[in-house]
Write an enzyme that holds these catalytic residues in place. Structure first.
Site: not given
Length: 398
Positions: A176, A234, A266, A296, A353
């Site tokens: 990520e 993101n 995300e 997310d 996560e």
């Protein structure tokens, strides 16, 4: 830092229990001990100490000022580094306290049920040892929109990459991209500080574009070294403004020769919601172009199940709040099980996560989660350090 070096404050209104607690702490070799009989006394003491204690052990059920109010004040004025709750409370209330404290940057080590024992104290205090994982460090860095704008144009905001490992075989399959901003004096500005500023100042699009470009550039470099990784970037709801966004993202990828199926966007769950119809159209177009789409922080926003079923998501991310402590907290485990169950039915792969301990890894593996991301595997690292970070993980995880 060893257990004996910890500075601990015990807040307990019951005299006998308090003396017992102090004796147990002393038996564990701790010497920097403070005590208080209630919240008011504890706050006065904390404000007068030259250094904030590492851990405050607090009972939630105290006369005068209850523990919840006390923790709120400790968090607000940053009077301690972490707290541990001593209480026989139901898990739901405990979870609320943890969320409240974390939001203000106070680390919650967990909960110890009475009666206190050396074992329980050692377990919770040694969590402090584990180093302050990626908790929200209260930022003393004040920045203005102008500085943010400047940092963007000067290239001071760069991407760090956090690896994602497959539960089955431990193989690193993706990363990520996370925005990092380091000031000239070496301090870093946390995303929690600068991203809201960017959203307010209309700079989020620029940030996402920058992250996408860096994701593509590094992806090509890693590929040259034999690392074929998916990269997650993101995206804020503010990015999903018009249909041209999909074309713009696609153009960035084409420029770098990266295929859209190597990039996962995300979408923060709470942000999908603002303008559903337009957002849905946008997401559908991105999916048609081959981008992966990830929800997310699942379970923390407002997502209704209907939205999940309408949007062509390919992946669901379980928020670290549910992962942290799940092995000992039935409610968190239930949330994870439900998310995994839903994902299976909607044919989504799942990334957990904030995986920091072997226990968390084992629980998630056993529940059938697909991928893990967190400090157990690696902290986020600059692109050039990623191959080494992956190598280190390979050596520890045979």
């Amino acid at each position: 830092m060893s257990l004996a070096d910890l500075r601990v404050l015990l807040v307990e209104d019951h005299g006998f229990q308090r003396r017992l607690g102090l004796r147990l702490l002393g038996d564990l070799g701790l010497t920097h001990l403070h005590e208080a009989a209630d919240g008011f006394q504890a706050l006065d003491l904390l404000r007068s100490l030259p250094e904030a204690p590492d851990v405050v052990l607090v009972d939630l059920d105290m006369p005068g000022m209850d523990g919840v109010e006390f923790i709120g004040l400790v968090a607000q004025d940053r009077l301690a580094h972490s707290i541990a709750v001593v209480s026989a409370m139901e898990p739901a209330l405990l979870h609320t306290v943890q969320v409240m404290a974390k939001a203000s940057g106070l680390r919650v080590l967990g909960c110890i049920e009475k009666p206190l024992t050396p074992g329980k104290l050692t377990t919770v205090l040694s969590l402090y040892e584990g180093g302050p994982g990626p908790s929200v460090v209260p930022s003393d860095v004040e920045v203005s929109l102008e500085q943010v704008r400047e940092a963007l144009s000067r290239g001071d905001i760069t991407a760090a990459f956090q690896p994602q490992a497959e539960f089955g075989n431990g193989k690193i399959v993706g990363v990520e991209a996370l925005a990092r901003w380091r000031l000239d004096d070496g301090r870093t500005v946390p995303p929690a500080v600068f991203v809201p500023l960017m959203e307010a100042g209309g700079l989020v699009d620029e940030l996402t574009g920058l992250m996408l470009v860096q994701a593509c550039a590094w992806s090509k470099r890693w590929q040259a070294r034999g690392l074929d990784l998916r990269v997650s970037v993101n995206v804020s709801a503010q990015n999903l403004t018009g249909p041209e966004v999909a074309d713009r993202y696609e153009a960035v990828l084409r420029e770098h020769g990266v295929s859209p199926d190597r990039i996962v966007l995300e979408i923060t769950e709470s942000s999908v919601m603002s303008d559903t119809a337009r957002g849905l159209g946008m997401l559908a177009r991105l999916r048609l172009k081959g981008f992966g789409l990830s929800v997310d922080d699942f379970g923390t926003g407002y997502s209704s199940l209907s939205q999940l079923s309408q949007i062509p998501f390919t992946e669901l991310k379980i928020d670290r709040g549910f992962v942290s402590g799940a092995p000992t907290q039935p409610r968190k485990r239930a949330m994870i099980e439900t998310s995994l169950d839903l994902a299976r039915k909607l044919d989504l792969c799942v990334v957990a996560e904030g995986v920091e301990t072997v226990d968390e890894w084992q629980l998630l593996a056993q529940l059938g989660c697909d991928f893990a991301q967190g400090y157990l595997i690696s902290a986020p690292v600059p692109g050039d350090e990623l191959p080494d970070a992956i190598q280190r993980w390979r050596q520890t995880h045979h």
